[in-house]
Design a protein around this motif. Structure first.
Motif, PDB file in Angstrom:
ATOM      1  N   VAL A  24      85.740 -50.561  47.671  1.00 29.56           N
ATOM      2  CA  VAL A  24      85.036 -51.766  48.130  1.00 29.56           C
ATOM      3  C   VAL A  24      84.692 -52.671  46.957  1.00 29.56           C
ATOM      4  CG1 VAL A  24      82.902 -52.589  49.186  1.00 29.56           C
ATOM      5  CG2 VAL A  24      84.136 -50.694  50.214  1.00 29.56           C
ATOM      6  N   LEU A  25      84.238 -52.073  45.863  1.00 31.85           N
ATOM      7  CA  LEU A  25      83.903 -52.863  44.681  1.00 31.85           C
ATOM      8  C   LEU A  25      85.139 -53.553  44.110  1.00 31.85           C
ATOM      9  CD1 LEU A  25      81.394 -50.465  42.870  1.00 31.85           C
ATOM     10  CD2 LEU A  25      80.867 -52.590  44.062  1.00 31.85           C
ATOM     11  N   LYS A  26      86.262 -52.854  44.088  1.00 31.30           N
ATOM     12  CA  LYS A  26      87.494 -53.466  43.589  1.00 31.30           C
ATOM     13  C   LYS A  26      87.931 -54.626  44.474  1.00 31.30           C
ATOM     14  CE  LYS A  26      89.497 -49.519  41.128  1.00 31.30           C
ATOM     15  NZ  LYS A  26      90.643 -48.569  41.051  1.00 31.30           N
ATOM     16  N   LEU A  27      87.833 -54.429  45.795  1.00 33.47           N
ATOM     17  CA  LEU A  27      88.216 -55.497  46.721  1.00 33.47           C
ATOM     18  C   LEU A  27      87.294 -56.706  46.575  1.00 33.47           C
ATOM     19  CD1 LEU A  27      89.054 -53.439  49.945  1.00 33.47           C
ATOM     20  CD2 LEU A  27      90.658 -54.540  48.366  1.00 33.47           C
ATOM     21  N   MET A  28      86.005 -56.448  46.375  1.00 31.54           N
ATOM     22  CA  MET A  28      85.067 -57.552  46.173  1.00 31.54           C
ATOM     23  C   MET A  28      85.404 -58.327  44.908  1.00 31.54           C
ATOM     24  SD  MET A  28      81.374 -55.921  47.240  1.00 31.54           S
ATOM     25  CE  MET A  28      80.512 -57.419  46.770  1.00 31.54           C
ATOM     26  N   LYS A  29      85.727 -57.613  43.839  1.00 32.00           N
ATOM     27  CA  LYS A  29      86.041 -58.289  42.584  1.00 32.00           C
ATOM     28  C   LYS A  29      87.337 -59.083  42.699  1.00 32.00           C
ATOM     29  CE  LYS A  29      85.422 -57.477  37.681  1.00 32.00           C
ATOM     30  NZ  LYS A  29      85.077 -56.477  36.646  1.00 32.00           N
ATOM     31  N   VAL A  82      81.637 -71.865  43.705  1.00 29.41           N
ATOM     32  CA  VAL A  82      80.909 -71.250  42.590  1.00 29.41           C
ATOM     33  C   VAL A  82      79.584 -70.666  43.076  1.00 29.41           C
ATOM     34  CG1 VAL A  82      79.912 -71.656  40.317  1.00 29.41           C
ATOM     35  CG2 VAL A  82      82.005 -72.823  40.972  1.00 29.41           C
ATOM     36  N   MET A  83      78.899 -71.373  43.980  1.00 26.48           N
ATOM     37  CA  MET A  83      77.666 -70.824  44.541  1.00 26.48           C
ATOM     38  C   MET A  83      77.946 -69.519  45.285  1.00 26.48           C
ATOM     39  SD  MET A  83      75.332 -73.008  43.670  1.00 26.48           S
ATOM     40  CE  MET A  83      74.937 -74.734  43.432  1.00 26.48           C
ATOM     41  N   PHE A  84      79.045 -69.499  46.012  1.00 25.67           N
ATOM     42  CA  PHE A  84      79.425 -68.294  46.749  1.00 25.67           C
ATOM     43  C   PHE A  84      79.717 -67.139  45.792  1.00 25.67           C
ATOM     44  CE2 PHE A  84      82.768 -65.654  48.678  1.00 25.67           C
ATOM     45  CZ  PHE A  84      82.104 -65.224  49.823  1.00 25.67           C
ATOM     46  N   ILE A  85      80.407 -67.436  44.701  1.00 26.02           N
ATOM     47  CA  ILE A  85      80.698 -66.404  43.699  1.00 26.02           C
ATOM     48  C   ILE A  85      79.402 -65.876  43.089  1.00 26.02           C
ATOM     49  CG2 ILE A  85      81.729 -66.012  41.430  1.00 26.02           C
ATOM     50  CD1 ILE A  85      83.933 -67.962  42.221  1.00 26.02           C
ATOM     51  N   ALA A  86      78.455 -66.773  42.820  1.00 27.53           N
ATOM     52  CA  ALA A  86      77.189 -66.351  42.215  1.00 27.53           C
ATOM     53  C   ALA A  86      76.400 -65.434  43.149  1.00 27.53           C
ATOM     54  CB  ALA A  86      76.359 -67.582  41.847  1.00 27.53           C
ATOM     55  N   CYS A  90      76.006 -61.227  42.746  1.00 27.69           N
ATOM     56  CA  CYS A  90      74.749 -60.461  42.677  1.00 27.69           C
ATOM     57  C   CYS A  90      74.856 -59.178  43.500  1.00 27.69           C
ATOM     58  CB  CYS A  90      73.593 -61.315  43.182  1.00 27.69           C
ATOM     59  SG  CYS A  90      73.175 -62.713  42.128  1.00 27.69           S
ATOM     60  N   ILE A  91      75.449 -59.295  44.690  1.00 25.59           N
ATOM     61  CA  ILE A  91      75.629 -58.110  45.538  1.00 25.59           C
ATOM     62  C   ILE A  91      76.572 -57.116  44.871  1.00 25.59           C
ATOM     63  CG2 ILE A  91      76.413 -57.320  47.801  1.00 25.59           C
ATOM     64  CD1 ILE A  91      75.681 -60.073  48.901  1.00 25.59           C
ATOM     65  N   TYR A  92      77.638 -57.640  44.284  1.00 28.53           N
ATOM     66  CA  TYR A  92      78.602 -56.764  43.608  1.00 28.53           C
ATOM     67  C   TYR A  92      77.946 -56.019  42.444  1.00 28.53           C
ATOM     68  CZ  TYR A  92      82.370 -55.408  40.463  1.00 28.53           C
ATOM     69  OH  TYR A  92      83.186 -54.702  39.622  1.00 28.53           O
ATOM     70  N   LEU A  93      77.193 -56.722  41.625  1.00 26.50           N
ATOM     71  CA  LEU A  93      76.552 -56.079  40.476  1.00 26.50           C
ATOM     72  C   LEU A  93      75.519 -55.050  40.918  1.00 26.50           C
ATOM     73  CD1 LEU A  93      76.088 -59.188  38.154  1.00 26.50           C
ATOM     74  CD2 LEU A  93      77.755 -57.345  37.901  1.00 26.50           C
ATOM     75  N   HIS A  94      74.814 -55.347  42.008  1.00 25.31           N
ATOM     76  CA  HIS A  94      73.840 -54.384  42.523  1.00 25.31           C
ATOM     77  C   HIS A  94      74.536 -53.115  43.009  1.00 25.31           C
ATOM     78  CE1 HIS A  94      70.351 -52.763  44.600  1.00 25.31           C
ATOM     79  NE2 HIS A  94      71.079 -52.679  45.707  1.00 25.31           N
ATOM     80  N   LEU A  95      75.620 -53.280  43.761  1.00 23.61           N
ATOM     81  CA  LEU A  95      76.353 -52.109  44.252  1.00 23.61           C
ATOM     82  C   LEU A  95      77.007 -51.346  43.108  1.00 23.61           C
ATOM     83  CD1 LEU A  95      78.045 -53.615  47.443  1.00 23.61           C
ATOM     84  CD2 LEU A  95      76.027 -52.148  47.321  1.00 23.61           C
ATOM     85  N   SER A 199      72.090 -65.557  35.744  1.00 19.83           N
ATOM     86  CA  SER A 199      73.029 -65.599  36.862  1.00 19.83           C
ATOM     87  C   SER A 199      73.978 -64.414  36.787  1.00 19.83           C
ATOM     88  CB  SER A 199      73.816 -66.910  36.853  1.00 19.83           C
ATOM     89  OG  SER A 199      74.784 -66.905  35.831  1.00 19.83           O
ATOM     90  N   SER A 200      74.729 -64.226  37.852  1.00 20.75           N
ATOM     91  CA  SER A 200      75.683 -63.119  37.917  1.00 20.75           C
ATOM     92  C   SER A 200      77.046 -63.483  37.355  1.00 20.75           C
ATOM     93  CB  SER A 200      75.846 -62.672  39.375  1.00 20.75           C
ATOM     94  OG  SER A 200      76.357 -63.738  40.167  1.00 20.75           O
ATOM     95  N   LEU A 201      77.247 -64.740  36.967  1.00 25.78           N
ATOM     96  CA  LEU A 201      78.578 -65.175  36.544  1.00 25.78           C
ATOM     97  C   LEU A 201      79.015 -64.491  35.254  1.00 25.78           C
ATOM     98  CD1 LEU A 201      78.380 -69.007  37.302  1.00 25.78           C
ATOM     99  CD2 LEU A 201      79.296 -67.180  38.731  1.00 25.78           C
ATOM    100  N   LEU A 202      78.116 -64.426  34.281  1.00 27.64           N
ATOM    101  CA  LEU A 202      78.484 -63.825  32.998  1.00 27.64           C
ATOM    102  C   LEU A 202      78.718 -62.317  33.103  1.00 27.64           C
ATOM    103  CD1 LEU A 202      76.124 -65.779  30.553  1.00 27.64           C
ATOM    104  CD2 LEU A 202      78.508 -66.246  31.125  1.00 27.64           C
ATOM    105  N   PRO A 203      77.822 -61.550  33.744  1.00 26.96           N
ATOM    106  CA  PRO A 203      78.100 -60.108  33.862  1.00 26.96           C
ATOM    107  C   PRO A 203      79.357 -59.795  34.664  1.00 26.96           C
ATOM    108  CG  PRO A 203      75.783 -60.554  34.282  1.00 26.96           C
ATOM    109  CD  PRO A 203      76.472 -61.879  34.225  1.00 26.96           C
ATOM    110  N   LEU A 204      79.734 -60.667  35.583  1.00 30.10           N
ATOM    111  CA  LEU A 204      80.933 -60.412  36.379  1.00 30.10           C
ATOM    112  C   LEU A 204      82.184 -60.326  35.516  1.00 30.10           C
ATOM    113  CD1 LEU A 204      80.555 -62.555  39.624  1.00 30.10           C
ATOM    114  CD2 LEU A 204      80.792 -60.082  39.468  1.00 30.10           C
ATOM    115  N   VAL A 205      82.217 -61.104  34.447  1.00 32.89           N
ATOM    116  CA  VAL A 205      83.387 -61.104  33.565  1.00 32.89           C
ATOM    117  C   VAL A 205      83.116 -60.343  32.272  1.00 32.89           C
ATOM    118  CG1 VAL A 205      84.373 -63.217  34.490  1.00 32.89           C
ATOM    119  CG2 VAL A 205      82.678 -63.371  32.673  1.00 32.89           C
ATOM    120  N   GLY A 206      82.025 -59.571  32.257  1.00 30.43           N
ATOM    121  CA  GLY A 206      81.734 -58.729  31.108  1.00 30.43           C
ATOM    122  C   GLY A 206      81.194 -59.456  29.902  1.00 30.43           C
TER     123      GLY A 206
END
Length: 361
Positions: A24-29, A82-86, A90-95, A199-206
Motif C-alpha cells: 500500500v505504501l509503495k502504491l501511494m508513493k 501540490v496541495m493533494f500531494i502535501a 502526510c498520511i503516507y509518512l504517518h503510515l 510540510s510533507s513535501l521534503l520528507p517524501l523525497v528524502g
C-alpha cells in the motif's frame, strides 16, 4: 503442538499484513509521483499551441466554477495537485512511520544505487558541494526553463504584430520581455518548496530543511535574474518607443506597471543582501531585509493579478502554514535549571522542557 501451530499461523498472518502494508505504501508513493509528474507536464505543455488552443478552452469549459469562474480552473490545474500531494503525503509518512522501516532486499539495492548518485560531483564552485542527483535535476529544471522560453518565443515571433510606430526588433523585445516574466512566474511556483520545513513535501523525497536551503538560494537567484531582465527589457522598449509614461501607469483591468516596479525594487533590495559576503558578515541585515518578500509578492499580485498568483499558490500557502507552525513552536517556554562551566571552557546548560524531564546541552 497446537500452540506451535497457532504461533506459526499468527506469525504468517503478521508477515502477510506487513507485506500488504508495504505494498500500500509503495502504491501511494507511485501515485504521488504520478500526480507530481502530471503537474510538471502541465507546466511543460503550457507554452505550446496545443495547450493554448485545444486543451485550455476545453478545460475552462468543463471545469469553470460558478463562484470562481475561470479562476477555479487555474486553481484546479496548478494549485490542487501540490496541495493533494502535501495532504496525502502526510498520511503516507504517518503510515510509513507506524509500519516501521522494514526494508526488503530490493529496496536496499535501490538505496545502494541511489547512494552512488548522492556522491559529490562538484566540490569547488559557486554552487558549493553538488551531488550527482542534484546536478541531474538542476539540469532538468534548466532544460524546462529553456524549453518553455524558446517555445514561447517561437510561437510569439511567428504571430508577431508590429505597430506603425514600432520596429521589428522593438516588437520582438516587447514579446521577449513578457515571456521572461512568464518564466519567472514558473520559477516562483517552486521557490518556496525547499523552505517549507513542516510540510510533507521534503520528507517524501528524502530531503531535510537544512539540505534544501541551497535549492531555495538557486531558485531565488534565477527568479531575480529573470524578473530583472524582464524589467530592463521593458524599460528599453518604452525608452526606444517614447513610451516612458507607461512607467507611471496603474491599470485596474490589465497589467499594472507601478506595482511591478515596486515589486522589482523590493526584490532587488532583498537580492542584494543574499550574497555570501553580506549574509555572513551582516546576518541581521540579511535577515530583516529578507522580509521584503512580503512586499515583493504583494506588489507582484497587484502587478499580474490573482490568476497568476493562483498558479504559484501552493508554495506560498505551504510556506505561510509552515511559518505559523514555527511561530507556535517558538512560543514554547523552556525553564533553565542550571548552568555549569566545564574544564574545557565549554558551558553546560540544563533545561526543563516538561515536568519531570530534563534536557542537557
Amino acid at each position: 503442538m497446537n500452540s506451535n501451530r497457532a504461533a506459526g499461523t499468527s506469525s504468517s498472518r503478521s508477515s502477510m499484513n506487513d507485506i500488504d502494508k508495504a505494498m500500500v505504501l509503495k502504491l501511494m508513493k507511485i501515485f504521488l509521483a504520478l500526480v507530481f509528474a502530471g503537474w510538471i507536464f502541465v507546466w511543460t505543455m503550457r507554452p505550446t499551441n496545443t495547450f493554448r488552443n485545444t486543451w485550455s478552452p476545453k478545460l475552462y469549459a468543463d471545469t469553470s466554477s460558478t463562484y470562481f469562474g475561470r479562476l477555479g480552473t487555474t486553481i484546479l490545474i496548478y494549485a490542487f495537485p501540490v496541495m493533494f500531494i502535501a495532504v496525502l503525503g502526510c498520511i503516507y509518512l504517518h503510515l510509513h512511520e507506524k509500519n516501521g522501516d522494514k526494508k526488503n532486499q530490493g529496496s536496499s539495492r535501490f538505496s545502494s544505487s541511489l547512494a552512488t548518485w548522492k556522491r559529490p560531483v562538484l566540490v569547488r564552485g559557486p554552487l558549493g558541494v553538488v551531488s550527482g542527483i542534484e546536478l541531474t535535476f538542476s539540469l532538468m529544471f534548466l532544460a524546462l526553463l529553456v524549453w518553455c522560453f524558446s517555445t514561447y518565443l517561437k510561437i510569439s515571433f511567428a504571430n508577431l504584430t508590429v505597430h506603425h510606430s514600432e520596429k521589428v526588433w522593438q516588437a520582438k523585445l516587447d514579446s521577449a520581455a513578457l515571456r521572461l516574466g512568464l518564466i519567472g512566474n514558473l520559477c516562483c511556483a517552486f521557490l518556496f518548496f525547499p523552505v517549507t520545513r513542516c510540510s510533507s513535501l521534503l520528507p517524501l523525497v528524502g530531503l531535510t530543511s537544512e539540505s534544501s536551503i541551497k535549492y531555495h538560494i538557486w531558485l531565488g537567484h534565477i527568479v531575480m535574474v529573470l524578473f530583472t531582465a524582464h524589467g530592463v527589457c521593458y524599460f528599453i522598449f518604452w525608452a526606444s518607443t517614447n513610451q516612458l509614461d507607461e512607467m507611471i501607469k496603474w491599470s485596474k483591468t490589465d497589467i499594472a506597471n507601478v506595482p511591478g516596479e515596486l515589486a522589482l525594487l523590493s526584490g532587488l533590495a532583498l537580492w542584494a543582501t543574499t550574497f555570501p559576503r553580506i549574509r555572513r558578515n551582516m546576518f541581521e541585515l540579511f535577515y530583516y531585509t529578507h522580509h521584503l518578500y512580503i512586499a515583493f509578492f504583494f506588489f507582484y499580485m497587484l502587478h499580474v493579478g490573482i490568476g497568476f498568483i493562483c498558479m504559484i499558490l501552493p508554495g506560498i500557502f505551504l510556506f505561510m502554514v509552515d511559518r505559523y507552525l514555527r511561530f507556535l513552536q517558538s512560543r514554547t517556554k523552556v525553564h533553565l535549571v542550571s548552568v555549569r562551566l566545564l574544564p574545557s571552557e565549554g558551558i553546560e546548560l540544563n533545561f526543563s522542557k516538561n515536568p519531570g524531564k530534563k534536557l542537557s546541552t
